[in-house]
Write an enzyme that holds these catalytic residues in place. Sequence first.
Site, short mmCIF file in Angstrom:
data_model
loop_
_atom_site.label_atom_id
_atom_site.label_comp_id
_atom_site.label_asym_id
_atom_site.label_seq_id
_atom_site.Cartn_x
_atom_site.Cartn_y
_atom_site.Cartn_z
CE1 TYR A 70 -3.74 -2.36 0.07
CE2 TYR A 70 -2.75 -3.28 2.06
CZ TYR A 70 -3.68 -3.36 1.04
OH TYR A 70 -4.55 -4.42 0.97
CG ASN A 95 -9.76 2.17 -0.89
OD1 ASN A 95 -10.26 1.03 -0.89
ND2 ASN A 95 -8.46 2.37 -0.82
CG HIS A 99 -12.88 -7.70 -1.47
ND1 HIS A 99 -12.68 -7.49 -2.81
CD2 HIS A 99 -11.80 -7.11 -0.86
CE1 HIS A 99 -11.56 -6.84 -3.01
NE2 HIS A 99 -11.00 -6.58 -1.84
CG HIS A 139 -9.47 -0.87 -4.91
ND1 HIS A 139 -9.96 -1.33 -3.71
CD2 HIS A 139 -10.48 -0.98 -5.80
CE1 HIS A 139 -11.23 -1.71 -3.87
NE2 HIS A 139 -11.57 -1.50 -5.13
CB SER A 172 -3.19 -2.98 -3.95
OG SER A 172 -4.49 -3.44 -3.63
C1 DQA Z 1 -7.68 -2.00 -0.96
C2 DQA Z 1 -7.69 -3.41 -1.54
C3 DQA Z 1 -8.56 -4.34 -0.71
O1 DQA Z 1 -8.53 -5.66 -1.26
C4 DQA Z 1 -8.06 -4.40 0.71
O2 DQA Z 1 -8.92 -5.19 1.49
C5 DQA Z 1 -7.85 -3.06 1.31
C6 DQA Z 1 -7.28 -1.99 0.50
C7 DQA Z 1 -6.70 -1.09 -1.71
O3 DQA Z 1 -6.80 0.12 -1.54
O4 DQA Z 1 -5.83 -1.57 -2.43
O5 DQA Z 1 -8.06 -2.86 2.51
O6 DQA Z 1 -8.98 -1.45 -1.10
#
Ligand code: DQA
Length: 145
Positions: free
Chosen positions: A24, A75, A81, A101, A103
Amino acid sequence: MPKPIYVLSGPNLNLLGTREPEIYGHQTLDDVRALCEARAKARGFEVVFRQSNHEGELIDWIQEARNEAAALVLNPAGYGHTSVAILDALKMLGIPVVECHLSNPAAREAFRRKTYVSLAATGIVSGFGAASYELAVEAAAGLAR
Ligand code: DQA
């Protein structure tokens, strides 16, 4: 003055900078806030920037955005999910929604490859670290006009 762009972040993003930085990044949520504010300002918008670890609080803010926001950048973090309730709130929104997101979840574990939020999002920005938020604000500002 147009309505602000709401930028909402879900669980564990308060620990950005120390949370799995190899995934991240090293920038904190305050750094992300500054990037969003600068990008929005350049496009003539203010930002309402909030983070919560609680699903219900995020839903309250999404409902608030119905009347108060020009567009929403979300976000949803892990809730993306899992949360049908957040999807249901988004479906009532009536303003552009940009899913964001840090990532690229599509390139990670199988359970991250789908989000409920995507079903209600106008578009998705993912994989660019903190710049995902900047790009999402840029997109939201364009859609809000
Ligand atoms: C996220 C991606 C999600 O899969 C994860 O659970 C996060 C961060 C991202 O910003 O990349 O908490 O949303």
